[in-house]
Scaffold this active site. Structure first.
Site, PDB file in Angstrom:
ATOM      1  N   GLU A 122     -11.554  -1.073  -3.458  1.00 30.49           N
ATOM      2  CA  GLU A 122     -10.921  -0.309  -2.377  1.00 30.49           C
ATOM      3  C   GLU A 122      -9.824   0.584  -2.962  1.00 30.49           C
ATOM      4  OE1 GLU A 122      -9.776  -3.350   0.346  1.00 30.49           O
ATOM      5  OE2 GLU A 122      -8.212  -4.167  -0.933  1.00 30.49           O
ATOM      6  N   ASP A 175       0.826  -1.213   0.000  1.00 31.44           N
ATOM      7  CA  ASP A 175       0.000   0.000   0.000  1.00 31.44           C
ATOM      8  C   ASP A 175       0.863   1.267   0.000  1.00 31.44           C
ATOM      9  OD1 ASP A 175      -2.105  -1.845   0.366  1.00 31.44           O
ATOM     10  OD2 ASP A 175      -2.050  -1.587   2.540  1.00 31.44           O
TER      11      ASP A 175
END
Length: 306
Positions: A195, A29
């Site tokens: 997401e 991420d």
């Protein structure tokens, strides 16, 4: 993590392979900001939010943690884990802003917090507190934040994972916190896997990048990067075929192939030579690694990787 150097050879396939990166490239991420001195600061999921730095966008080194002494205010959401997720890093008004997530896997008892720093270095960050939270009774999940400043100078935070999809709230630029109680919906898959929103303005459009499908399963991950665009920061965002992103729309620009598995949780930023997209992907071993590519736009204004 032991520093590794990995060269991925692009294969004859739909997408280019990740560009060459060296050093400590184990990330998950990732979010990247270019520093005023021309270097790069990376924040990524890790204990107390992990940091890396680079002078040239190729060689990376470990730079410690945002909160080396821990982040006790997050334990309500993490169950005591030090692992904090999906930070969003930006440089605004002469300081660094970091929005980051506290949760546990599969739960929407989650929160997004804000920290600020004048240097971005480990141990210099001030916790500014809670920005938005979700409870198990909510139909959204308050993780995966992304800040965008629109053409009028208004601040917006998009976020979301699974449940009813990607949300957006307005922020007060003077505090970095919410300015009202409205929660907007900007993308969703009817409860399906979506997401990691990231919004950038280029030309006449705001582009919303998201990740579809499954993260966090090593080489079995099916993450892929999708995009839509809108003339308004709050939407409606539509894909290349005109399908609304609130109805599952999205145009794919990156997916797994060969030894690159589940690329996603993308972050796009402008650099002196090109727009850049950074993301993580999984190697055959299951290790999560940093991917970087140049990003450009075709004659119709749609982005693609180089």
């Amino acid at each position: 993590m032991t520093a590794v150097s990995v060269t991925v050879v692009p294969q004859a396939s739909a997408y280019p392979g990740p560009g060459l990166v060296t050093g400590d490239i184990g990330v998950h991420d990732p979010s990247v900001v270019k520093r005023p001195d021309g270097g790069y600061l990376v924040a990524h999921t890790g204990d107390n939010v992990a940091l890396k730095t680079s002078t040239d966008r190729t060689a990376f080194r470990n730079a410690g943690a945002v909160f080396p002494n821990g982040a006790s205010w997050t334990t309500t959401y993490t169950g005591g884990s030090r692992n904090l997720w999906a930070p969003d890093l930006s440089y605004q008004n002469g300081q660094y802003y970091l929005y980051y997530s506290a949760s546990t896997f599969g739960s929407n008892r989650s929160a997004i917090f804000l920290a600020t720093s004048s240097s971005g270095n480990s141990g210099t960050w001030t916790n500014q507190g809670l920005v938005v939270e979700s409870r198990t009774s909510d139909n959204f999940n308050a993780i995966d934040p992304d800040l965008v400043v629109d053409d009028q100078g208004r601040w917006w935070l998009s976020f979301g994972s699974f449940w009813s999809g990607i949300k957006m709230v307005a922020l007060n630029p003077s505090t970095g916190k919410r300015s009202d109680t409205t929660i907007r919906s900007i993308a969703g898959r009817n409860g399906g896997a979506i997401e990691a929103p990231n919004i950038v303005k280029r030309g006449s459009y705001y582009y919303l990048f998201v990740s579809f499908d499954r993260c966090c399963q090593g080489a079995s991950s099916t993450y892929r990067v999708m995009v839509g665009r809108s003339t308004s920061v709050t939407g409606p965002y539509r894909d290349r075929n005109g399908v609304a992103m609130t109805s599952g729309g999205g145009t794919e620009i990156l997916a797994g192939q060969g030894s690159v598995h589940g690329p996603g949780h993308q972050d796009v930023f402008g650099d002196s030579d090109s727009d850049i997209i950074v993301y993580h992907y999984y190697a055959n071993s299951g290790a999560s690694l940093l991917g970087i590519n140049l990003l450009t736009f075709d004659s119709a204004g749609w982005p693609y990787l180089r």
